[in-house]
Design an enzyme around this catalytic site. Structure first.
Site, PDB file in Angstrom:
ATOM      1  N   GLY A 153      10.530   4.003   9.547  1.00 47.73           N
ATOM      2  CA  GLY A 153      12.068   3.730  10.057  1.00 47.73           C
ATOM      3  C   GLY A 153      11.827   2.988   7.891  1.00 47.73           C
ATOM      4  N   HIS A 154      12.305   3.043   7.234  1.00 45.46           N
ATOM      5  CA  HIS A 154      11.905   2.406   5.965  1.00 45.46           C
ATOM      6  C   HIS A 154      13.616   1.558   5.792  1.00 45.46           C
ATOM      7  CE1 HIS A 154       7.671   4.122   5.229  1.00 45.46           C
ATOM      8  NE2 HIS A 154       7.986   3.428   6.292  1.00 45.46           N
ATOM      9  N   LYS A 192       8.016  -2.109   4.021  1.00 43.79           N
ATOM     10  CA  LYS A 192       7.417  -0.461   2.786  1.00 43.79           C
ATOM     11  C   LYS A 192       8.929  -0.485   1.779  1.00 43.79           C
ATOM     12  CE  LYS A 192       4.927   1.467   5.606  1.00 43.79           C
ATOM     13  NZ  LYS A 192       5.338   0.408   6.757  1.00 43.79           N
ATOM     14  N   GLN A 233       4.444   3.390   8.125  1.00 47.04           N
ATOM     15  CA  GLN A 233       3.417   3.127  10.350  1.00 47.04           C
ATOM     16  C   GLN A 233       2.665   2.248   8.974  1.00 47.04           C
ATOM     17  OE1 GLN A 233       3.211   6.888  11.020  1.00 47.04           O
ATOM     18  NE2 GLN A 233       5.054   5.796  11.233  1.00 47.04           N
ATOM     19  N   LYS A 279      11.586  -0.514   0.959  1.00 51.48           N
ATOM     20  CA  LYS A 279      12.112  -1.793   0.135  1.00 51.48           C
ATOM     21  C   LYS A 279      11.060  -1.627  -1.593  1.00 51.48           C
ATOM     22  CE  LYS A 279      12.992  -6.271  -1.532  1.00 51.48           C
ATOM     23  NZ  LYS A 279      13.410  -7.635  -1.733  1.00 51.48           N
ATOM     24  N   ASP A 303       6.132  -1.368   9.943  1.00 50.01           N
ATOM     25  CA  ASP A 303       7.745  -2.875   9.642  1.00 50.01           C
ATOM     26  C   ASP A 303       7.137  -4.262   9.242  1.00 50.01           C
ATOM     27  OD1 ASP A 303       8.852  -1.660  12.139  1.00 50.01           O
ATOM     28  OD2 ASP A 303       7.417  -2.772  13.262  1.00 50.01           O
ATOM     29  N   LEU A 355       8.409 -13.024   2.454  1.00 49.58           N
ATOM     30  CA  LEU A 355       8.039 -15.196   1.710  1.00 49.58           C
ATOM     31  C   LEU A 355       9.131 -15.979   3.012  1.00 49.58           C
ATOM     32  CD1 LEU A 355       5.510 -16.614   1.049  1.00 49.58           C
ATOM     33  CD2 LEU A 355       6.248 -16.500  -1.102  1.00 49.58           C
TER      34      LEU A 355
END
Length: 420
Positions: free
Chosen positions: A41-42, A17, A223, A19, A14, A331
């Protein structure tokens, strides 16, 4: 020749990755998934539209990119067809653009059933309940149904009936639940494969040809490092090897190891499911991170556990993956914090310790507190435009891990990236 790139998560998954793969895909002609399954789940945003990809590589939205699913992936035909339908409903034709290895092991509904029964029974480890573990068990135990088995009807029937019999015994005698009809399982499997068969082909040779033509390849990990079945927080891990070093086996293309490796990490830490998590927050700060970061699993919808950035764990991941650079995502989630903590080590039984997965359940974090920046980062277009406190945060990560931060995500959209 430009180097190929392996992109991996460095935490418990999570990390954002999807994006980042989407960003890099414009620079490559091929993107390949090499492990995991539809437990991934990307999340990708196309304008205002949100897509969550579980199996299909995140480069699928670029016309010039060919997408591959290597043999290291556990493949659910149900999930695959659903994903294909969703993408093609948006006017994207996948024929000739998506190729899947015939050597993939297949995940059947009976795998999901046994996974759910085990999770509900006792000693739950917090899986996605999608059947990934049982399907990988079959692969190791040499009883998997491979995609190429669908081309031999006699062999397929025997393998399906044997597999269903194996699991039906457990379902009935251990869990006292409803069993599966092997004939129906076989019929549904054949019907689904007929719809998906045009996407299957030889992945290894095609990747070899692309590489031989001088075109670099992007390898999309799923993952995260701390979920690796060998090097993660066992037994609270996934069922595959998630490290960059597994790309040669999972893609079927050994030359893939001669690639740069980009590790993706959030500016804080999250985890879904059970397992040790030294920097987990049980206070208002944890809830604040979860709310601002919208920390709910893209695959399961479960709320994620949230905590401060664990630099000791990140350094461990950097070593295991031989990272050449880091990407820090989300960020901007920390914009409203006056003070930010980062973990720089652990106390274990009164003594200072580095990251050791076997000791993590009794590791107490040692924190360094730094000043927050207290303003929005959304308008920053380059590193120099960041507040001095945000730059200090990034530089602390680099100093501790000895890995340069080459990319920073300061928002959810495709364009919200700062390249260094």
């Amino acid at each position: 020749m430009k180097k190929s790139l392996i992109l991996v998560g460095t935490q418990w998954g999570d990390e954002g990755k999807g994006k980042i793969v989407d960003y890099f895909s414009s620079k490559f002609k091929a993107v390949c998934r090499f492990q995991g399954g539809h437990n991934a789940g990307h999340t990708i945003y196309q304008g205002k539209e949100k897509f969550v990809l579980h199996l299909i590589p995140s480069g699928i939205f670029y016309d010039h990119v060919k997408c591959f699913i290597g043999q290291g992936v556990i493949l659910s035909l149900d999930s695959l067809l659903s994903e294909i339908d969703e993408i093609e409903s948006k006017g994207i034709n996948l024929e000739g653009k998506l190729r899947i290895s015939r050597y993939c092991s297949l995940l059947l509904p009976i795998h999901a059933k046994i996974d759910q029964l085990r999770e509900d029974h006792k000693n739950s480890i917090g899986t996605t309940r999608r059947g990934i573990g049982p399907a990988y068990e079959d692969k190791t135990a040499r009883r998997s149904i491979k995609a190429f088995d669908l081309e031999d009807k006699d062999l397929l029937k025997k393998k399906v009936f044997d597999l269903v019999s194996y699991y039906n015994y457990q379902i009935e005698t251990i869990f006292n639940s409803t069993t599966f009809d092997p004939g129906e399982v076989l019929k549904e499997l054949i019907e689904k494969y007929k719809k998906a068969s045009k996407y299957f082909g030889d992945v290894t040779d095609t990747l070899e040809d692309i590489y031989g033509d001088g075109d670099p390849i992007l390898y999309e990990g799923a993952q995260g490092t701390l979920l690796d079945v060998d090097y993660g927080t066992y037994p609270y891990v996934t069922s595959s090897n998630t490290l960059a070093t597994s790309v040669g086996i999972g893609s079927g293309f050994p030359k893939s190891i001669f690639s740069d490796v980009l590790g993706v990490a959030k500016a804080y830490t999250t985890r879904v499911g059970e397992g040790p998590f030294p920097t987990e927050l049980f206070c208002d700060d944890g809830k604040k991170i979860a709310d601002i970061g919208n920390e709910y699993g893209a695959t399961t919808g479960r709320p994620r556990r949230c905590g401060w950035l664990d630099l000791e764990a990140l350094k461990y991941s950097a070593k295991l993956n031989n990272l050449t650079s880091l990407c820090i995502t989300k960020l901007d989630v920390l914009d409203d914090f006056n003070q930010i903590k980062v973990c720089i080590g652990y106390q274990v039984d009164g003594e200072q310790s580095s990251f050791k997965s076997r000791l993590l359940h009794k590791s107490k974090p040692i924190y360094k507190t730094i000043d927050g920046w207290g303003c929005s980062l959304k308008d920053a277009k380059n590193f120099n435009e960041l507040p001095i406190e945000a730059k200090a945060f990034i530089e602390l990560i680099e100093e501790f891990t000895k890995i340069p931060v080459s990319l920073i995500s300061n928002g959810p959209n495709r364009e919200d990236l700062i390249l260094r």
